[in-house]
Write a protein that holds these residues in place. Structure first.
Motif, PDB file in Angstrom:
ATOM      1  N   LEU A  64       6.264  -2.523  -8.060  1.00  0.00           N
ATOM      2  CA  LEU A  64       6.640  -1.794  -7.433  1.00  0.00           C
ATOM      3  C   LEU A  64       7.901  -0.931  -6.578  1.00  0.00           C
ATOM      4  O   LEU A  64       9.415  -0.444  -7.071  1.00  0.00           O
ATOM      5  CB  LEU A  64       6.365  -1.743  -5.461  1.00  0.00           C
ATOM      6  CG  LEU A  64       6.343   0.143  -4.679  1.00  0.00           C
ATOM      7  CD1 LEU A  64       5.851   0.663  -5.157  1.00  0.00           C
ATOM      8  CD2 LEU A  64       5.879  -1.120  -3.381  1.00  0.00           C
ATOM      9  N   ILE A 124      -0.746  -1.701  -4.307  1.00  0.00           N
ATOM     10  CA  ILE A 124       0.281  -1.882  -5.862  1.00  0.00           C
ATOM     11  C   ILE A 124       0.848  -2.998  -5.883  1.00  0.00           C
ATOM     12  O   ILE A 124       1.306  -3.642  -4.488  1.00  0.00           O
ATOM     13  CB  ILE A 124       1.148  -1.085  -5.679  1.00  0.00           C
ATOM     14  CG1 ILE A 124       0.771   0.958  -5.522  1.00  0.00           C
ATOM     15  CG2 ILE A 124       2.159  -0.749  -7.399  1.00  0.00           C
ATOM     16  CD1 ILE A 124       1.490   1.694  -5.065  1.00  0.00           C
ATOM     17  N   CYS A 152       6.268   4.787  -6.047  1.00  0.00           N
ATOM     18  CA  CYS A 152       4.009   5.053  -6.544  1.00  0.00           C
ATOM     19  C   CYS A 152       4.216   5.579  -8.096  1.00  0.00           C
ATOM     20  O   CYS A 152       4.571   6.184  -8.339  1.00  0.00           O
ATOM     21  CB  CYS A 152       3.607   5.542  -5.945  1.00  0.00           C
ATOM     22  SG  CYS A 152       1.661   4.921  -6.493  1.00  0.00           S
ATOM     23  N   ARG A 200       0.516  -1.698  -0.155  1.00  0.00           N
ATOM     24  CA  ARG A 200      -0.341   0.278   0.053  1.00  0.00           C
ATOM     25  C   ARG A 200       0.339   1.440   0.158  1.00  0.00           C
ATOM     26  O   ARG A 200       1.950   1.631   1.023  1.00  0.00           O
ATOM     27  CB  ARG A 200      -1.073   0.093   0.981  1.00  0.00           C
ATOM     28  CG  ARG A 200      -1.971   1.952   1.526  1.00  0.00           C
ATOM     29  CD  ARG A 200      -2.843   0.681   2.070  1.00  0.00           C
ATOM     30  NE  ARG A 200      -3.851  -0.762   1.681  1.00  0.00           N
ATOM     31  CZ  ARG A 200      -4.672  -0.698   1.629  1.00  0.00           C
ATOM     32  NH1 ARG A 200      -5.346   0.095   3.239  1.00  0.00           N
ATOM     33  NH2 ARG A 200      -5.784  -1.570   1.306  1.00  0.00           N
ATOM     34  N   CYS A 201       0.578   2.159  -1.199  1.00  0.00           N
ATOM     35  CA  CYS A 201       1.199   2.958  -0.872  1.00  0.00           C
ATOM     36  C   CYS A 201       1.139   4.470   0.328  1.00  0.00           C
ATOM     37  O   CYS A 201      -0.136   4.514   0.936  1.00  0.00           O
ATOM     38  CB  CYS A 201       0.853   3.814  -2.585  1.00  0.00           C
ATOM     39  SG  CYS A 201       1.689   5.956  -2.149  1.00  0.00           S
ATOM     40  N   THR A 202       1.890   5.167   0.854  1.00  0.00           N
ATOM     41  CA  THR A 202       1.915   5.812   1.865  1.00  0.00           C
ATOM     42  C   THR A 202       1.265   6.622   1.583  1.00  0.00           C
ATOM     43  O   THR A 202       1.157   7.184   2.448  1.00  0.00           O
ATOM     44  CB  THR A 202       2.969   5.873   2.895  1.00  0.00           C
ATOM     45  OG1 THR A 202       3.600   6.129   1.663  1.00  0.00           O
ATOM     46  CG2 THR A 202       3.759   4.074   2.980  1.00  0.00           C
ATOM     47  N   ASP A 203       1.171   7.578   0.316  1.00  0.00           N
ATOM     48  CA  ASP A 203       0.779   8.596   0.608  1.00  0.00           C
ATOM     49  C   ASP A 203      -0.304   9.029  -0.611  1.00  0.00           C
ATOM     50  O   ASP A 203      -1.640   9.182   0.304  1.00  0.00           O
ATOM     51  CB  ASP A 203       1.733   9.417  -0.626  1.00  0.00           C
ATOM     52  CG  ASP A 203       1.643  11.325  -0.688  1.00  0.00           C
ATOM     53  OD1 ASP A 203       1.230  11.528  -0.319  1.00  0.00           O
ATOM     54  OD2 ASP A 203       2.367  11.909  -1.145  1.00  0.00           O
ATOM     55  N   CYS A 204      -0.555   7.919  -1.177  1.00  0.00           N
ATOM     56  CA  CYS A 204      -2.168   7.901  -2.502  1.00  0.00           C
ATOM     57  C   CYS A 204      -2.876   6.373  -1.416  1.00  0.00           C
ATOM     58  O   CYS A 204      -4.348   7.018  -2.218  1.00  0.00           O
ATOM     59  CB  CYS A 204      -2.103   7.780  -3.638  1.00  0.00           C
ATOM     60  SG  CYS A 204      -1.203   5.905  -3.992  1.00  0.00           S
ATOM     61  N   MET A 250       8.628   6.051  -1.586  1.00  0.00           N
ATOM     62  CA  MET A 250       8.711   4.828  -0.751  1.00  0.00           C
ATOM     63  C   MET A 250      10.260   4.748   0.372  1.00  0.00           C
ATOM     64  O   MET A 250      11.055   5.305  -0.482  1.00  0.00           O
ATOM     65  CB  MET A 250       7.656   3.763  -0.969  1.00  0.00           C
ATOM     66  CG  MET A 250       6.230   4.191  -1.128  1.00  0.00           C
ATOM     67  SD  MET A 250       5.419   2.731  -1.507  1.00  0.00           S
ATOM     68  CE  MET A 250       5.096   2.093  -0.771  1.00  0.00           C
ATOM     69  N   CYS A 274       1.401   7.817  -7.788  1.00  0.00           N
ATOM     70  CA  CYS A 274       1.313   9.206  -7.604  1.00  0.00           C
ATOM     71  C   CYS A 274       2.728   9.807  -7.358  1.00  0.00           C
ATOM     72  O   CYS A 274       3.077  11.069  -6.938  1.00  0.00           O
ATOM     73  CB  CYS A 274       0.545   9.179  -6.704  1.00  0.00           C
ATOM     74  SG  CYS A 274       1.060   8.595  -4.273  1.00  0.00           S
TER      75      CYS A 274
END
Length: 289
Positions: free
Chosen positions: A50, A45, A57, A37-41, A64, A60
């Protein structure tokens, strides 16, 4: 009449069978680690995708966290890296409760002895002293061993007249080591000063996050300071500063892009350009003979 009731009963049973909810189907289990899981959006993924994208990512562009062994592998020429002081371990000299067990656990989980890997490697043929911090190990905090490993690396680079590249990723000084941790700020800074006096190149590469005593020492002393996009750079946290100065700070106040606008960072460099940018700078400043 009895035959009519029987027909209606059969039709009713048929109708009930048609509207009966289907048996629940047990969902297939997703293998652990298949997605990240993307820490931003917040999007999931494929972990393989990745990794192929250098842990950036693809949706976005968030950079990471990249752990030290993977960063070194991406950076240096294949087979050229030689680690230094890998067996150096610290002691719980202050007798901080639970510190020994925490260190033992992290060493097993990460395969690291401490929060930094140091050594000598080649970046597109240029022999370079390299140090990379790893935030998995007590948030990359700087204790006696981290300070000692970085200092020994810098001193070796000075003796051998090598350029130096340090990647910072740290929450700052390590509270379990108290004043001993704070002493590492002066020790690493002095080593950097002697490297500078020898006329040698030092590139500081800030990654997310670079804070506290690391920002206030070797991370801010580079001849050239680079940073990854949107990485957090600062000493104290934003809320602490706002409460101290009693005013609202600008949006993105401690992010790499803001720091570049203020002249604290020379350039924000995407991860895909990390190796080529460093190679260019090292070759441009290479000292012959």
């Amino acid at each position: 009449m009895e035959e009519l009731f029987q027909q209606r009963k059969e039709k009713l049973n048929l109708f009930k069978a048609l509207i009966r909810p289907p048996k629940p189907v047990k969902p297939k289990e997703v293998p652990t680690g298949l997605y990240t899981r993307c820490t931003d959006c917040g999007q999931d993924i494929l972990s393989e995708e990745l990794e192929q994208n250098l842990f950036v990512c693809p949706l976005c562009g968030a950079h990471m966290k990249l752990y030290a062994p993977k960063r070194i592998k991406m950076l240096v020429d294949e087979g050229s890296f030689r680690e230094m002081n890998e067996r150096l371990k610290g002691k719980n000299v202050l007798g901080f409760p639970g510190y020994n067990s925490k260190i033992d656990k992290l060493q097993r989980l990460t395969g690291l002895n401490e929060a930094v890997i140091t050594g000598i490697g080649k970046i597109e043929g240029v022999r370079t002293a390299i140090g990379v911090m790893d935030s998995r190990f007590i948030m990359g905090s700087m204790g006696a061993v981290v300070g000692e490993k970085i200092t020994r690396l810098v001193e070796y680079a000075t003796r051998k007249r090598l350029p130096l590249v340090l990647f910072s990723a740290s929450g700052g000084a390590r509270m379990q080591e108290g004043i001993i941790s704070l002493m590492q700020m002066a020790k690493t800074s002095n080593a950097i000063a002697r490297h500078h006096q020898a006329g040698l190149l030092y590139i500081s590469y800030m990654t997310h996050p670079t804070t506290g005593g690391v920002t206030a020492s070797f991370a801010s002393l580079g001849d050239i300071i680079l940073a990854e996009p949107k990485c957090l750079i600062g000493f104290a946290g934003q809320r602490v500063i706002e409460q101290t100065v009693n005013q609202k700070l600008p949006e993105g106040f401690q992010r790499a892009e803001f720091m570049q606008q203020q002249g604290f960072v020379d350039r924000v460099v995407e991860r895909k350009d990390m190796r080529s940018t460093l190679a260019f700078l090292l070759k441009f400043h290479r000292q012959e003979g």
